[in-house]
Design a protein around this motif. Structure first.
Motif, short mmCIF file in Angstrom:
data_model
loop_
_atom_site.label_atom_id
_atom_site.label_comp_id
_atom_site.label_asym_id
_atom_site.label_seq_id
_atom_site.Cartn_x
_atom_site.Cartn_y
_atom_site.Cartn_z
N THR A 100 0.83 -1.21 0.00
CA THR A 100 0.00 0.00 0.00
C THR A 100 0.86 1.25 0.00
O THR A 100 0.59 2.22 -0.73
N THR A 101 1.92 1.25 0.79
CA THR A 101 2.84 2.39 0.83
C THR A 101 3.48 2.61 -0.53
O THR A 101 3.62 3.76 -0.99
N MET A 102 3.86 1.53 -1.21
CA MET A 102 4.47 1.65 -2.53
C MET A 102 3.47 2.16 -3.56
O MET A 102 3.81 2.99 -4.42
N ASP A 108 1.81 9.28 -6.06
CA ASP A 108 2.22 10.63 -5.68
C ASP A 108 3.41 11.16 -6.47
O ASP A 108 3.80 12.31 -6.27
N HIS A 109 4.00 10.35 -7.36
CA HIS A 109 5.24 10.78 -8.01
C HIS A 109 5.03 11.82 -9.09
O HIS A 109 5.95 12.55 -9.45
N THR A 119 4.39 9.99 1.84
CA THR A 119 5.46 9.36 2.62
C THR A 119 6.81 9.74 2.03
O THR A 119 6.90 10.29 0.93
N ILE A 120 7.88 9.40 2.72
CA ILE A 120 9.22 9.64 2.22
C ILE A 120 9.47 8.84 0.94
O ILE A 120 10.23 9.25 0.07
N TYR A 178 11.03 18.15 -3.20
CA TYR A 178 10.74 17.70 -1.84
C TYR A 178 11.94 17.20 -1.05
O TYR A 178 11.85 17.03 0.17
N ILE A 179 13.07 16.93 -1.72
CA ILE A 179 14.21 16.32 -1.05
C ILE A 179 15.37 17.32 -0.95
O ILE A 179 15.92 17.74 -1.97
#
Length: 216
Positions: A100-102, A108-109, A119-120, A178-179
């Motif tokens: 799910t996180t992936m 979101d990319h 998420t990060i 974002y990074i």
């Protein structure tokens, strides 16, 4: 949320993705080909060294992030997440929470997303996908235009590229970073200087356009 972390990549997972997933990019346009996904993977893994993240998840997210292009560009981020979730091989390596996180990270990319990554993992792949090297960005824009709008005249291609570059990368463009460990901010400033100077942009476009026509 509880996620397991690893810093050593699972060789069986990597072999599966290299054999079954990376080749999908062979059928995409030049701006989203195998070179592109390999670049996003490499940049994702590099950025991941600054965070406490699962390296298998980072690698997998980057590998699947554009697979949805097989169904078109508009919703490719959604379809890419669906492709990941429907892959019956991945549950051998990840639990439901990780999958799910992936999926969320892949969704979101997209640069035009109306929200920041959840998420990060999403932040890493989003940043890695930006690859803001001025000439590469302009080249990819030309490649996409030639691939998807082959009947346009040179002037129409230039106008389309200008519109896209200003809309996405201009000083008021929708692209967000974002990074903090990425060098994209400096390169974005360099690209914006080119975009703001129409003479320089036209000269750069003409050179790249001629190169790409010669490769057709």
């Amino acid at each position: 949320m509880i996620l397991s972390f690893s810093t050593t990549m699972n060789s069986a997972l990597k072999h599966y993705i290299e054999r079954e997933i990376i080749p999908l990019y062979l059928s995409f346009d030049k701006a989203h080909n195998v070179d592109h996904v390999q670049s996003v993977i490499a940049r994702s893994l590099s950025l991941a060294t600054h965070y406490d993240v699962d390296i298998d998840m980072v690698y997998t997210i980057a590998a699947y992030h554009d697979t949805g292009l097989k169904y078109g560009r508009e919703l490719h981020h959604i379809h890419s997440g669906e492709i990941l979730m429907s892959d019956t091989e991945l549950p051998h390596y990840f639990n439901d929470e990780q999958l799910t996180t992936m999926r969320e990270a892949i969704e979101d990319h997209r640069a035009s997303s109306d929200h920041a990554p959840r998420t990060i993992y999403g932040a890493i792949v989003a940043e890695a996908d930006r690859l803001i090297e001025p000439l590469t960005v302009i080249r990819r824009t030309v490649q996409y235009s030639l691939s998807h709008y082959p009947t346009l005249t040179v002037e129409e291609h230039f106008a389309r590229c200008c519109d896209h570059l200003h809309e996405k990368y201009g000083t008021n463009g929708y692209l967000k970073l974002y990074i903090p460990h990425s060098d994209n901010a400096l390169r974005l400033a360099q690209l914006q200087e080119i975009i703001a100077n129409k003479r320089v942009l036209r000269s750069t476009f003409d050179t790249i356009f001629a190169e790409q026509l010669a490769e057709l």
